[in-house]
Design a protein around this motif. Structure first.
Motif, mmCIF file in Angstrom:
data_model
loop_
_atom_site.group_PDB
_atom_site.id
_atom_site.type_symbol
_atom_site.label_atom_id
_atom_site.label_comp_id
_atom_site.label_asym_id
_atom_site.label_seq_id
_atom_site.Cartn_x
_atom_site.Cartn_y
_atom_site.Cartn_z
ATOM 1 N N ILE A 1 45.493 35.010 47.164
ATOM 2 C CA ILE A 1 45.998 34.478 46.258
ATOM 3 C C ILE A 1 44.658 34.100 45.678
ATOM 4 O O ILE A 1 45.219 34.288 44.033
ATOM 5 N N GLN A 2 43.552 34.569 45.999
ATOM 6 C CA GLN A 2 42.560 34.337 44.617
ATOM 7 C C GLN A 2 41.605 35.234 44.457
ATOM 8 O O GLN A 2 40.074 35.614 44.320
ATOM 9 N N LEU A 3 42.036 36.653 45.367
ATOM 10 C CA LEU A 3 41.815 37.559 45.242
ATOM 11 C C LEU A 3 41.567 37.953 43.569
ATOM 12 O O LEU A 3 41.735 38.262 42.865
ATOM 13 N N PHE A 4 39.989 38.656 42.978
ATOM 14 C CA PHE A 4 39.400 38.740 41.569
ATOM 15 C C PHE A 4 38.064 40.304 41.635
ATOM 16 O O PHE A 4 38.601 41.344 40.850
ATOM 17 N N ASP A 5 37.152 39.866 41.791
ATOM 18 C CA ASP A 5 35.741 40.646 41.949
ATOM 19 C C ASP A 5 36.411 42.092 42.193
ATOM 20 O O ASP A 5 36.179 42.782 41.472
ATOM 21 N N MET A 6 36.986 42.384 42.904
ATOM 22 C CA MET A 6 37.100 43.768 43.777
ATOM 23 C C MET A 6 38.693 44.376 42.642
ATOM 24 O O MET A 6 37.742 45.517 42.001
ATOM 25 N N VAL A 7 39.050 43.347 42.231
ATOM 26 C CA VAL A 7 39.808 44.014 41.691
ATOM 27 C C VAL A 7 39.977 44.318 40.050
ATOM 28 O O VAL A 7 39.573 44.853 38.861
ATOM 29 N N VAL B 1 30.160 43.967 55.278
ATOM 30 C CA VAL B 1 28.714 43.054 54.558
ATOM 31 C C VAL B 1 27.935 43.568 53.161
ATOM 32 O O VAL B 1 28.154 42.852 52.365
ATOM 33 N N LEU B 2 29.082 44.490 52.628
ATOM 34 C CA LEU B 2 28.590 45.167 51.543
ATOM 35 C C LEU B 2 29.247 44.274 50.880
ATOM 36 O O LEU B 2 30.992 43.072 50.671
ATOM 37 N N SER B 3 28.957 44.173 48.963
ATOM 38 C CA SER B 3 29.635 42.895 47.945
ATOM 39 C C SER B 3 30.782 43.867 47.581
ATOM 40 O O SER B 3 30.782 44.354 47.819
ATOM 41 N N GLU B 4 32.460 43.019 47.008
ATOM 42 C CA GLU B 4 32.898 43.438 46.839
ATOM 43 C C GLU B 4 32.735 44.345 45.111
ATOM 44 O O GLU B 4 33.672 44.959 45.170
ATOM 45 N N VAL B 5 31.898 44.276 44.978
ATOM 46 C CA VAL B 5 31.367 45.008 43.554
ATOM 47 C C VAL B 5 31.174 46.040 43.936
ATOM 48 O O VAL B 5 31.195 46.979 43.597
ATOM 49 N N ILE B 6 30.154 45.587 44.975
ATOM 50 C CA ILE B 6 29.465 46.789 45.678
ATOM 51 C C ILE B 6 31.114 48.156 45.763
ATOM 52 O O ILE B 6 30.914 49.379 45.591
ATOM 53 N N THR B 7 31.522 47.355 46.517
ATOM 54 C CA THR B 7 32.776 48.075 47.661
ATOM 55 C C THR B 7 33.989 48.602 46.294
ATOM 56 O O THR B 7 34.276 50.011 46.506
ATOM 57 N N ALA B 8 34.273 48.583 45.046
ATOM 58 C CA ALA B 8 34.916 48.738 44.332
ATOM 59 C C ALA B 8 34.394 49.987 43.409
ATOM 60 O O ALA B 8 35.085 50.532 43.765
ATOM 61 N N VAL B 9 32.968 49.737 42.994
ATOM 62 C CA VAL B 9 32.399 50.693 42.669
ATOM 63 C C VAL B 9 32.626 51.707 43.763
ATOM 64 O O VAL B 9 32.543 53.283 42.472
ATOM 65 N N LEU B 10 32.185 51.829 44.563
ATOM 66 C CA LEU B 10 32.042 52.717 45.962
ATOM 67 C C LEU B 10 33.772 53.139 45.374
ATOM 68 O O LEU B 10 34.248 55.042 45.612
ATOM 69 N N PHE B 11 34.960 52.966 45.016
ATOM 70 C CA PHE B 11 35.564 53.271 45.583
ATOM 71 C C PHE B 11 36.963 54.016 44.388
ATOM 72 O O PHE B 11 37.500 54.802 44.267
ATOM 73 N N THR B 12 36.109 52.975 42.782
ATOM 74 C CA THR B 12 36.432 53.851 41.765
ATOM 75 C C THR B 12 35.487 55.528 41.651
ATOM 76 O O THR B 12 36.347 56.713 40.977
ATOM 77 N N MET B 13 34.986 55.844 43.018
ATOM 78 C CA MET B 13 34.427 56.940 43.423
ATOM 79 C C MET B 13 35.293 58.165 43.939
ATOM 80 O O MET B 13 35.814 58.743 43.889
ATOM 81 N N VAL B 14 35.728 57.878 45.286
ATOM 82 C CA VAL B 14 36.150 58.050 45.977
ATOM 83 C C VAL B 14 37.883 58.456 45.351
ATOM 84 O O VAL B 14 38.278 59.222 45.916
ATOM 85 N N PHE B 15 38.649 57.862 44.425
ATOM 86 C CA PHE B 15 39.578 57.782 44.014
ATOM 87 C C PHE B 15 39.960 58.519 42.783
ATOM 88 O O PHE B 15 40.465 58.295 41.794
ATOM 89 N N SER B 16 38.365 58.994 42.168
ATOM 90 C CA SER B 16 38.996 59.559 40.968
ATOM 91 C C SER B 16 39.524 60.649 41.399
ATOM 92 O O SER B 16 39.579 61.119 42.320
ATOM 93 N N PRO B 17 40.218 61.013 39.718
ATOM 94 C CA PRO B 17 41.017 62.209 40.099
ATOM 95 C C PRO B 17 40.686 63.464 40.677
ATOM 96 O O PRO B 17 41.388 64.312 40.354
ATOM 97 N N ASN B 18 39.513 63.546 39.540
ATOM 98 C CA ASN B 18 38.751 65.442 39.327
ATOM 99 C C ASN B 18 37.923 65.635 40.744
ATOM 100 O O ASN B 18 38.229 66.343 41.709
#
Length: 309
Positions: free
Chosen positions: A233-239, A119-136
């Motif tokens: 093939i069409q993946l864009f927003d999340m990347v 249900v979450l948008s790709e942008v929200i998902t990507a922002v969430l996982f930038t924090m999850v995968f943050s190195p620090n």
């Protein structure tokens, strides 16, 4: 009598045409028009400014595609994502669907939890996982530290050897719920009498799954694979939000490359050639998949519709 019948048929055709006209007009403006424009501009060297393109280069943009290491890398990375999706993501979704089809306590809650990421948008998902995968301060590295696996901590999105697999993890987390629901719906459409008959004949759980459940889930699985491949093939927003295609193009897809050339480098002609290539790859795959993989499903659906008439 014949004249009246002919007039009635003409009136029916006119009525159908009037109802279809608005939809066809919208389809022409929003789909056919952009495709035609992309094909046209792909034949020019154009920066997108100054009116219509004038520097005609023919197929040079497409020749450049074949020699472009970045685009060839996009194809390889896209293939890796497709293989991981088909052989990892979809089997996990199928296993969860079969598990949640059992009479478990709280089954509806688990279904809701697993489907919620879709249900979450790709942008929200990507922002969430930038924090999850943050190195620090990221959750991933903190969990590894908590269980004594500090040696496995990584800069997940900044390392060329891990970024693509981290991206795949995010894609799977986002979309496996959709495929799980598809499989769950397909499983619930299988008559209980068939599985009960197989059990009565002495079949075990694995045999029931292999010889009854899996074949009858075939149409659903084929649709799921089709959606997964087209999506890869069409993946864009999340990347774009998660990594921007980096580091050093390690997570870049065809759509991201197209955006980079079209809007960052003002090479609209070349970006149009990439978009045409994406369109042709998707179209050829869709036609071949429907022709050789989904043919029985389509023929069965047409036969069923004719019988209902």
């Amino acid at each position: 009598m014949d004249g009246s019948l002919r007039r009635r048929r003409r009136l029916d055709k006119l009525t159908v045409a009037l109802f279809l006209a608005p939809a066809l007009a919208i389809f022409a403006v929003l789909v056919v028009g952009p495709i035609a424009l992309a094909i046209y501009t792909s034949l020019f060297k154009w920066n997108g400014f100054g009116g219509l393109p004038e520097n005609f280069v023919g197929l040079d943009n497409f020749r450049r595609l074949i020699e472009d290491d970045i685009f060839i890398g996009d194809l390889k990375r896209g293939l890796i994502l497709v293989l991981l999706s088909v052989f990892v993501q979809l089997p996990v979704a199928l296993g969860l669907a079969l598990l949640l089809n059992q009479p478990l306590r709280g089954r509806a809650f688990y279904r809701l939890v697993f489907f919620a990421p879709y249900v979450l948008s790709e942008v929200i998902t990507a922002v969430l996982f930038t924090m999850v995968f943050s190195p620090n301060q990221g959750l991933t590295n903190q969990l590894m530290s908590a269980i004594g696996l500090e040696g496995l901590q990584q800069e997940w999105l900044a390392d060329t050897s891990t970024v693509l697999y981290a991206l795949f993890f995010v894609i799977s987390w986002k979309y496996f719920g959709l495929h799980m629901i598809l499989y769950l719906a397909g499983r619930q459409g299988i008559p209980k009498e068939l599985t009960e008959a197989a059990v009565t004949d002495g079949a075990g759980s694995w045999q029931v799954f292999r010889h009854v459940t899996l074949p009858l889930l075939g149409p659903t699985i084929r649709i799921s694979i089709f959606l997964s491949i087209i999506g890869a093939i069409q993946l864009f927003d999340m990347v774009w939000v998660l990594t921007g295609g980096g580091p050093i193009h390690a997570s870049e897809t065809m759509a991201v490359t197209m955006f980079q050339y079209g809007f960052r480098r003002s090479e609209v002609g070349y970006a149009s050639a990439i978009s045409v290539a994406m369109f042709l790859i998707s179209l050829v795959f869709a036609l071949l998949y429907q022709r050789f993989v989904m043919r029985r499903d389509i023929e069965g659906a047409i036969t069923t519709m004719r019988e209902k008439r």
